[in-house]
Design an enzyme around this catalytic site. Structure first.
Site, short mmCIF file in Angstrom:
data_model
loop_
_atom_site.label_atom_id
_atom_site.label_comp_id
_atom_site.label_asym_id
_atom_site.label_seq_id
_atom_site.Cartn_x
_atom_site.Cartn_y
_atom_site.Cartn_z
CG ASP A 131 -4.18 13.30 -10.76
OD1 ASP A 131 -3.87 13.41 -9.56
OD2 ASP A 131 -4.15 14.24 -11.57
CG ASP B 54 -2.13 14.17 -5.91
OD1 ASP B 54 -1.01 14.14 -6.45
OD2 ASP B 54 -2.95 15.09 -6.06
CD GLU B 55 0.64 13.25 -10.66
OE1 GLU B 55 0.36 12.91 -11.83
OE2 GLU B 55 0.93 14.42 -10.34
#
Length: 367
Positions: free
Chosen positions: A20, A118-119
């Site tokens: 993350d 973003d993860e």
């Protein structure tokens, strides 16, 4: 960098990573504008001196010290910290960085699943045999994200996606938390129920009215009582509270890229051996393109050296195509930067910006 290592040993189960990016939008903005480092940065709509009507997209950890958080009204964020640096959302920049980060992460994975900009979840290859090796592997991943993209990420490692997801948020920012199978309950039982993915504010409120605020209380609650309140979801949240998650790490059905990676039996800098392996990977990618009737525009090369440092290079061609020769020629051009020096451990090739052949388009055949 904070590290929480809960009794790591050689015991192996299904090792799952969740990576993350830390305060992603704000971190990218600080990377682009180093003078903002250490300042409270808020990414969102224009606060208009406190009268703005939008919300905060994300903010730096310095801004969070003032009580600012994602989805907060931008006017409230301004009142909490009028001296913060307020920046507009630059989604194209964040998307470009996201593509590079995700391609980098794929190079470390035998299975990969991106779940947001973003993860992502990933499962390492068979060379990672236990949770101790997984922790060292995660440090390499974090180091590569920092070196190549100039941002930090937090990584959680656990026996399933649920535990890996919770662990990645345990020591933010720039954290690494490893939870081996025998330590799952010790790890999650003291946490508030809101830490379980899928339990939102309303569900937490209902559980609170039942006298349940901690994961341990939810794990021990009678399933019939939970089913009476939540229906089928009752059994699911009880399973999650006991650390049980049977979901597999896998790409979403909508294919965004096709890639292949191969690890050499022995590290090598032999250009003939490297080119031969690359050619086999290219042909596999091309066969998948033809099978799924895709065209592409971007080719990405991934290389990993013997010290596990990993690099990606990409090139976008001017037309949509599925031409095998285009992939080969571009891949060789990208590879030339890395030939003749250190030994390679892994090589990979991928194509992105996919579209179906039957989509309306103007296709120029000369290249």
């Amino acid at each position: 960098m904070p590290v929480s290592s809960l009794k790591i040993n050689a015991q192996e189960r299904r090792i799952t990573f969740h990576a993350d990016m830390d305060s992603f939008f704000a971190s990218v903005e600080v990377r682009e504008k180093p003078e903002l480092k250490g300042l409270p940065v808020v990414v969102g709509s224009d606060p208009k001196g406190g009268s703005g009507r939008g919300v905060v997209s994300t903010c730096s950890y310095e801004a969070r010290k003032y009580g600012i958080h994602s989805a907060m009204p931008i006017s409230q964020a301004y009142r909490l910290c009028p001296d913060a640096i307020f920046l507009p959302v630059n989604m194209k920049l964040y998307a470009d960085v996201s593509v590079k980060v995700m391609e980098l992460l794929k190079g470390f994975a035998s299975k990969f699943q991106q779940v947001s900009v973003d993860e992502a979840y990933l499962v390492p290859g068979p060379e990672i045999r236990n949770f101790e090796e997984a922790a060292l592997y995660a440090l390499r991943i974090k180091d590569e994200v920092q070196k190549q993209e100039g941002i930090t990420c937090s990584v959680g490692i656990g026996p399933n996606k649920l535990i890996a997801k919770i662990a990645s948020g345990f020591q933010k920012p720039d954290g690494l938390t490893v939870v081996r199978p025998g330590d799952v309950r010790e790890f999650i039982f003291p946490l508030p129920v809101s830490k379980i993915p899928g339990i939102g504010e309303k569900t937490a409120e209902i559980l609170g009215s039942m006298g349940i605020s901690r994961v341990e209380e939810l794990a021990n609650c009678d399933v019939q009582l939970l089913s009476g309140k939540f229906g089928k979801m009752g059994l699911r949240i009880k399973q999650l509270a006991n650390g049980l998650d049977f979901g597999e790490v896998r790409e979403k059905e909508s294919v965004k890229s096709i890639s292949r990676h191969g690890t050499f039996a022995e590290d090598t800098n032999d250009p003939v051996k490297i080119a031969g392996s690359l050619n086999l990977l290219i042909e596999s990618v091309h066969n998948s393109l033809l099978k799924n009737h895709f065209l592409f525009k971007t080719i990405t090369l991934t290389v990993r050296f013997e010290d596990f440092s990993t690099y990606t290079r990409s090139k976008t061609v001017p037309i949509w195509t599925s031409d095998l020769f285009v992939i080969k020629r571009t891949a060789i051009q990208l590879l030339s930067e890395f030939i003749g020096g250190r030994k390679l451990r892994l090589i990979g090739i991928g194509v992105t910006k996919l579209r179906g052949k039957d989509e309306k388009q103007t296709l120029i055949t000369d290249f």
